[in-house]
Design a protein around this motif. Structure first.
Motif, PDB file in Angstrom:
ATOM      1  N   MET A   1       0.815  -1.194   0.000  1.00 23.11           N
ATOM      2  CA  MET A   1       0.000   0.000   0.000  1.00 23.11           C
ATOM      3  C   MET A   1       0.861   1.262   0.000  1.00 23.11           C
ATOM      4  N   ILE A   2       1.903   1.273   0.809  1.00 21.38           N
ATOM      5  CA  ILE A   2       2.769   2.442   0.869  1.00 21.38           C
ATOM      6  C   ILE A   2       3.547   2.614  -0.436  1.00 21.38           C
ATOM      7  N   ASP A   3       3.803   1.494  -1.134  1.00 17.62           N
ATOM      8  CA  ASP A   3       4.504   1.566  -2.413  1.00 17.62           C
ATOM      9  C   ASP A   3       3.656   2.300  -3.444  1.00 17.62           C
ATOM     10  N   LYS A   4       2.381   2.006  -3.497  1.00 19.92           N
ATOM     11  CA  LYS A   4       1.488   2.680  -4.444  1.00 19.92           C
ATOM     12  C   LYS A   4       1.398   4.174  -4.130  1.00 19.92           C
ATOM     13  N   PHE A   5       1.365   4.510  -2.857  1.00 17.02           N
ATOM     14  CA  PHE A   5       1.304   5.902  -2.445  1.00 17.02           C
ATOM     15  C   PHE A   5       2.577   6.652  -2.866  1.00 17.02           C
ATOM     16  N   ALA A   6       3.734   6.040  -2.652  1.00 15.10           N
ATOM     17  CA  ALA A   6       5.009   6.672  -3.016  1.00 15.10           C
ATOM     18  C   ALA A   6       5.116   6.851  -4.534  1.00 15.10           C
ATOM     19  N   VAL A   7       4.702   5.838  -5.284  1.00 13.88           N
ATOM     20  CA  VAL A   7       4.736   5.932  -6.742  1.00 13.88           C
ATOM     21  C   VAL A   7       3.773   7.015  -7.222  1.00 13.88           C
ATOM     22  N   THR A   8       2.612   7.106  -6.604  1.00 15.84           N
ATOM     23  CA  THR A   8       1.632   8.125  -6.980  1.00 15.84           C
ATOM     24  C   THR A   8       2.170   9.529  -6.713  1.00 15.84           C
ATOM     25  N   ILE A   9       2.772   9.746  -5.563  1.00 20.81           N
ATOM     26  CA  ILE A   9       3.346  11.052  -5.231  1.00 20.81           C
ATOM     27  C   ILE A   9       4.474  11.393  -6.197  1.00 20.81           C
ATOM     28  N   PHE A  10       5.349  10.446  -6.476  1.00 20.23           N
ATOM     29  CA  PHE A  10       6.463  10.678  -7.407  1.00 20.23           C
ATOM     30  C   PHE A  10       5.932  11.019  -8.799  1.00 20.23           C
ATOM     31  N   THR A  11       4.918  10.298  -9.250  1.00 18.26           N
ATOM     32  CA  THR A  11       4.320  10.557 -10.559  1.00 18.26           C
ATOM     33  C   THR A  11       3.678  11.932 -10.607  1.00 18.26           C
ATOM     34  N   MET A  12       3.027  12.327  -9.527  1.00 16.20           N
ATOM     35  CA  MET A  12       2.407  13.653  -9.477  1.00 16.20           C
ATOM     36  C   MET A  12       3.462  14.761  -9.530  1.00 16.20           C
ATOM     37  N   ILE A  13       4.605  14.566  -8.889  1.00 12.91           N
ATOM     38  CA  ILE A  13       5.684  15.555  -8.920  1.00 12.91           C
ATOM     39  C   ILE A  13       6.233  15.679 -10.334  1.00 12.91           C
ATOM     40  N   ILE A  14       6.440  14.571 -10.986  1.00 15.64           N
ATOM     41  CA  ILE A  14       6.946  14.597 -12.367  1.00 15.64           C
ATOM     42  C   ILE A  14       5.944  15.286 -13.285  1.00 15.64           C
ATOM     43  N   CYS A  15       4.654  14.973 -13.125  1.00 18.42           N
ATOM     44  CA  CYS A  15       3.616  15.614 -13.955  1.00 18.42           C
ATOM     45  C   CYS A  15       3.546  17.113 -13.689  1.00 18.42           C
ATOM     46  N   LEU A  16       3.675  17.526 -12.442  1.00 13.08           N
ATOM     47  CA  LEU A  16       3.680  18.948 -12.107  1.00 13.08           C
ATOM     48  C   LEU A  16       4.863  19.654 -12.754  1.00 13.08           C
ATOM     49  N   PHE A  17       6.034  19.049 -12.692  1.00 12.92           N
ATOM     50  CA  PHE A  17       7.219  19.631 -13.308  1.00 12.92           C
ATOM     51  C   PHE A  17       7.033  19.780 -14.820  1.00 12.92           C
ATOM     52  N   MET A  18       6.493  18.754 -15.461  1.00 12.74           N
ATOM     53  CA  MET A  18       6.277  18.819 -16.911  1.00 12.74           C
ATOM     54  C   MET A  18       5.225  19.874 -17.258  1.00 12.74           C
ATOM     55  N   ALA A  19       4.178  19.987 -16.466  1.00 15.15           N
ATOM     56  CA  ALA A  19       3.147  21.008 -16.714  1.00 15.15           C
ATOM     57  C   ALA A  19       3.721  22.410 -16.568  1.00 15.15           C
ATOM     58  N   MET A  20       4.574  22.615 -15.590  1.00 13.03           N
ATOM     59  CA  MET A  20       5.204  23.929 -15.406  1.00 13.03           C
ATOM     60  C   MET A  20       6.108  24.265 -16.598  1.00 13.03           C
ATOM     61  N   GLN A  21       6.840  23.295 -17.097  1.00 12.76           N
ATOM     62  CA  GLN A  21       7.714  23.528 -18.251  1.00 12.76           C
ATOM     63  C   GLN A  21       6.889  23.879 -19.484  1.00 12.76           C
ATOM     64  N   VAL A  22       5.784  23.186 -19.690  1.00 13.45           N
ATOM     65  CA  VAL A  22       4.915  23.471 -20.834  1.00 13.45           C
ATOM     66  C   VAL A  22       4.339  24.878 -20.707  1.00 13.45           C
ATOM     67  N   LEU A  23       3.944  25.265 -19.511  1.00 11.84           N
ATOM     68  CA  LEU A  23       3.411  26.598 -19.280  1.00 11.84           C
ATOM     69  C   LEU A  23       4.455  27.675 -19.567  1.00 11.84           C
ATOM     70  N   VAL A  24       5.653  27.484 -19.067  1.00 13.42           N
ATOM     71  CA  VAL A  24       6.726  28.462 -19.294  1.00 13.42           C
ATOM     72  C   VAL A  24       7.070  28.538 -20.778  1.00 13.42           C
ATOM     73  N   PHE A  25       7.136  27.406 -21.452  1.00  9.79           N
ATOM     74  CA  PHE A  25       7.430  27.398 -22.881  1.00  9.79           C
ATOM     75  C   PHE A  25       6.307  28.064 -23.669  1.00  9.79           C
ATOM     76  N   GLY A  26       5.066  27.794 -23.290  1.00  8.93           N
ATOM     77  CA  GLY A  26       3.924  28.399 -23.974  1.00  8.93           C
ATOM     78  C   GLY A  26       3.889  29.905 -23.838  1.00  8.93           C
ATOM     79  N   LEU A  27       4.241  30.416 -22.671  1.00 16.26           N
ATOM     80  CA  LEU A  27       4.271  31.869 -22.477  1.00 16.26           C
ATOM     81  C   LEU A  27       5.314  32.535 -23.363  1.00 16.26           C
ATOM     82  N   SER A  28       6.458  31.893 -23.528  1.00 17.14           N
ATOM     83  CA  SER A  28       7.480  32.484 -24.396  1.00 17.14           C
ATOM     84  C   SER A  28       7.023  32.488 -25.854  1.00 17.14           C
ATOM     85  N   LEU A  29       6.279  31.470 -26.268  1.00 11.80           N
ATOM     86  CA  LEU A  29       5.745  31.479 -27.630  1.00 11.80           C
ATOM     87  C   LEU A  29       4.726  32.595 -27.827  1.00 11.80           C
ATOM     88  N   LEU A  30       3.892  32.831 -26.823  1.00 13.52           N
ATOM     89  CA  LEU A  30       2.918  33.920 -26.918  1.00 13.52           C
ATOM     90  C   LEU A  30       3.609  35.278 -26.984  1.00 13.52           C
TER      91      LEU A  30
END
Length: 125
Positions: A1-30
């Protein structure tokens, strides 16, 4: 159970980082599109009038500053001769943040450039 929680948190951090990069890149294009739109308007004016005088360059500089850009340089043909190449070169900066690999924002400037060349089609007497 704790393994699934740790993987979920790690995946959410990676997704947040990628979303922030896309946002920053999109603003420069605008911002690049905004700079291109303003500069293209003055390039058409240069084509129509056979050059850009100092008043037009000052107006373009003011319009870029009103849009939030820091104008580094503007160079344009003031008066073209029929059949010769006229040019417009603009360099501007936009204050922005970028995300470092440690997920820490860093303030810096995004540099933008606009270059165009047109042939003069105006006969000057």
């Amino acid at each position: 159970m704790i393994d699934k929680f740790a993987v979920t948190i790690f995946t959410m951090i990676i997704c947040l980082f990628m979303a922030m990069q896309v946002l920053v890149f999109g603003l420069s294009l605008l911002r690049q599109q905004q700079l291109d739109g303003i500069c293209h308007k003055y390039a058409l004016r240069m084509d129509k009038e056979g050059g850009l005088d100092q008043d037009a360059v000052a107006q373009m500089s003011q319009e870029l500053e009103d849009a939030g850009f820091t104008v580094l340089s503007i160079s344009a043909t003031q008066q073209g001769v029929f059949g010769e190449l006229m040019w417009l070169q603009v360099e501007a900066a936009w204050p922005a943040y970028r995300l470092l690999p440690e997920l820490r924002p860093e303030e810096g400037d995004l540099l933008f450039a606009y270059n165009t060349e047109v042939f003069c089609r105006i006969l000057v007497n």
